[in-house]
Motif scaffolding. Structure first.
Motif, short mmCIF file in Angstrom:
data_model
loop_
_atom_site.label_atom_id
_atom_site.label_comp_id
_atom_site.label_asym_id
_atom_site.label_seq_id
_atom_site.Cartn_x
_atom_site.Cartn_y
_atom_site.Cartn_z
N VAL A 1 19.39 24.77 -47.83
CA VAL A 1 20.44 23.84 -48.21
C VAL A 1 21.24 24.46 -49.35
O VAL A 1 20.67 24.98 -50.30
CB VAL A 1 19.83 22.49 -48.66
CG1 VAL A 1 20.90 21.57 -49.20
CG2 VAL A 1 19.09 21.84 -47.52
N HIS A 2 22.57 24.42 -49.22
CA HIS A 2 23.45 24.91 -50.28
C HIS A 2 24.09 23.69 -50.94
O HIS A 2 24.71 22.87 -50.28
CB HIS A 2 24.54 25.81 -49.71
CG HIS A 2 23.98 27.02 -49.03
ND1 HIS A 2 23.67 28.16 -49.71
CD2 HIS A 2 23.65 27.25 -47.74
CE1 HIS A 2 23.19 29.05 -48.88
NE2 HIS A 2 23.16 28.52 -47.66
N LEU A 3 23.93 23.58 -52.25
CA LEU A 3 24.49 22.45 -52.98
C LEU A 3 24.90 22.91 -54.36
O LEU A 3 24.09 23.48 -55.10
CB LEU A 3 23.46 21.31 -53.06
CG LEU A 3 23.93 20.02 -53.70
CD1 LEU A 3 24.99 19.36 -52.83
CD2 LEU A 3 22.77 19.07 -53.89
N LEU A 4 26.16 22.68 -54.70
CA LEU A 4 26.70 23.00 -56.01
C LEU A 4 26.48 24.46 -56.38
O LEU A 4 26.13 24.80 -57.51
CB LEU A 4 26.11 22.08 -57.09
CG LEU A 4 26.35 20.59 -56.89
CD1 LEU A 4 25.56 19.80 -57.91
CD2 LEU A 4 27.83 20.27 -56.97
N GLY A 5 26.67 25.34 -55.43
CA GLY A 5 26.54 26.77 -55.69
C GLY A 5 25.12 27.29 -55.75
O GLY A 5 24.91 28.46 -56.06
N ARG A 6 24.17 26.47 -55.46
CA ARG A 6 22.77 26.90 -55.47
C ARG A 6 22.18 26.80 -54.07
O ARG A 6 22.63 26.00 -53.25
CB ARG A 6 21.95 26.04 -56.42
CG ARG A 6 22.37 26.23 -57.84
CD ARG A 6 21.38 25.67 -58.76
NE ARG A 6 21.76 26.02 -60.13
CZ ARG A 6 21.19 25.53 -61.18
NH1 ARG A 6 20.22 24.66 -61.04
NH2 ARG A 6 21.56 25.89 -62.37
N ARG A 7 21.16 27.62 -53.82
CA ARG A 7 20.51 27.65 -52.52
C ARG A 7 19.08 27.17 -52.66
O ARG A 7 18.35 27.63 -53.54
CB ARG A 7 20.53 29.08 -51.99
CG ARG A 7 20.33 29.17 -50.53
CD ARG A 7 20.52 30.58 -50.09
NE ARG A 7 19.19 31.05 -49.76
CZ ARG A 7 18.80 32.28 -49.72
NH1 ARG A 7 19.62 33.23 -50.02
NH2 ARG A 7 17.58 32.59 -49.40
N LEU B 1 19.68 13.27 -50.61
CA LEU B 1 20.43 12.86 -49.42
C LEU B 1 20.75 14.04 -48.52
O LEU B 1 20.70 13.92 -47.29
CB LEU B 1 21.71 12.14 -49.84
CG LEU B 1 21.50 10.76 -50.47
CD1 LEU B 1 22.81 10.21 -50.99
CD2 LEU B 1 20.88 9.81 -49.47
N VAL B 2 21.06 15.19 -49.09
CA VAL B 2 21.32 16.38 -48.28
C VAL B 2 20.05 16.80 -47.54
O VAL B 2 20.11 17.14 -46.36
CB VAL B 2 21.87 17.52 -49.15
CG1 VAL B 2 21.87 18.84 -48.40
CG2 VAL B 2 23.26 17.19 -49.63
N MET C 1 17.68 13.04 -40.45
CA MET C 1 18.03 11.65 -40.18
C MET C 1 19.52 11.54 -39.84
O MET C 1 20.38 11.78 -40.69
CB MET C 1 17.70 10.78 -41.38
CG MET C 1 16.23 10.76 -41.69
SD MET C 1 15.89 9.61 -43.01
CE MET C 1 14.14 9.50 -42.87
N PRO C 2 19.83 11.14 -38.60
CA PRO C 2 21.22 11.12 -38.16
C PRO C 2 22.12 10.19 -38.97
O PRO C 2 23.28 10.53 -39.23
CB PRO C 2 21.14 10.63 -36.71
CG PRO C 2 19.74 10.91 -36.28
CD PRO C 2 18.91 10.83 -37.52
N PHE C 3 21.64 9.02 -39.40
CA PHE C 3 22.52 8.11 -40.13
C PHE C 3 22.88 8.66 -41.50
O PHE C 3 23.99 8.47 -41.98
CB PHE C 3 21.92 6.70 -40.23
CG PHE C 3 20.65 6.61 -41.02
CD1 PHE C 3 20.68 6.32 -42.37
CD2 PHE C 3 19.43 6.80 -40.41
CE1 PHE C 3 19.51 6.23 -43.10
CE2 PHE C 3 18.25 6.71 -41.12
CZ PHE C 3 18.30 6.43 -42.48
N VAL C 4 21.98 9.40 -42.13
CA VAL C 4 22.30 10.04 -43.41
C VAL C 4 23.24 11.22 -43.18
O VAL C 4 24.14 11.48 -43.97
CB VAL C 4 21.01 10.51 -44.13
CG1 VAL C 4 21.33 11.19 -45.45
CG2 VAL C 4 20.07 9.35 -44.35
N ARG C 5 23.07 11.92 -42.06
CA ARG C 5 23.95 13.04 -41.71
C ARG C 5 25.38 12.56 -41.55
O ARG C 5 26.33 13.22 -41.98
CB ARG C 5 23.46 13.69 -40.42
CG ARG C 5 24.16 14.98 -40.09
CD ARG C 5 23.59 15.65 -38.84
NE ARG C 5 22.15 15.74 -38.91
CZ ARG C 5 21.34 15.31 -37.94
NH1 ARG C 5 21.82 14.75 -36.85
NH2 ARG C 5 20.04 15.44 -38.07
N ARG C 6 25.56 11.39 -40.93
CA ARG C 6 26.92 10.84 -40.78
C ARG C 6 27.55 10.56 -42.13
O ARG C 6 28.73 10.84 -42.36
CB ARG C 6 26.89 9.57 -39.93
CG ARG C 6 26.80 9.85 -38.46
CD ARG C 6 27.03 8.59 -37.65
NE ARG C 6 25.95 7.62 -37.78
CZ ARG C 6 24.86 7.61 -37.03
NH1 ARG C 6 24.71 8.50 -36.09
NH2 ARG C 6 23.93 6.70 -37.21
#
Length: 83
Positions: free
Chosen positions: A6-12, A50-51, A57-62
């Motif tokens: 997962v990439h978030l805010l420039g971090r992996r 959440l990411v 989880m599909p509903f969170v993905r949406r």
């Protein structure tokens, strides 16, 4: 078998390959984000949780995709159409 990244805010962040472990990690991050008044925990844990949950989880993905589209539209420079 390797897990997801997962990439978030420039971090992996490397996640476990096991689906149940990813869900547990995501829920733990969200619970940690709720207790953001404690010194180590913070609001940064909510979006990360959440990411992580959006992988399985599909509903969170949406929700995440809708947020990505909104953020992308705000960052895009407004161009004028020449008629």
């Amino acid at each position: 078998m390797r897990g997801h990244t997962v990439h978030l805010l420039g971090r992996r962040f490397q996640l476990p390959a096991n689906r149940m472990a990813r869900i547990a990690v995501g829920i733990a991050f969200i619970i940690g984000g709720i207790f953001s008044f404690l010194p180590v925990l913070g609001l940064w844990m909510l979006p990360l949780g959440l990411v992580v949950l959006s992988i399985d989880m599909p509903f969170v993905r949406r929700w995440r995709r809708r947020a990505d589209v909104r953020i992308g539209r705000r960052r895009r420079p407004k161009t004028r159409r020449s008629d």
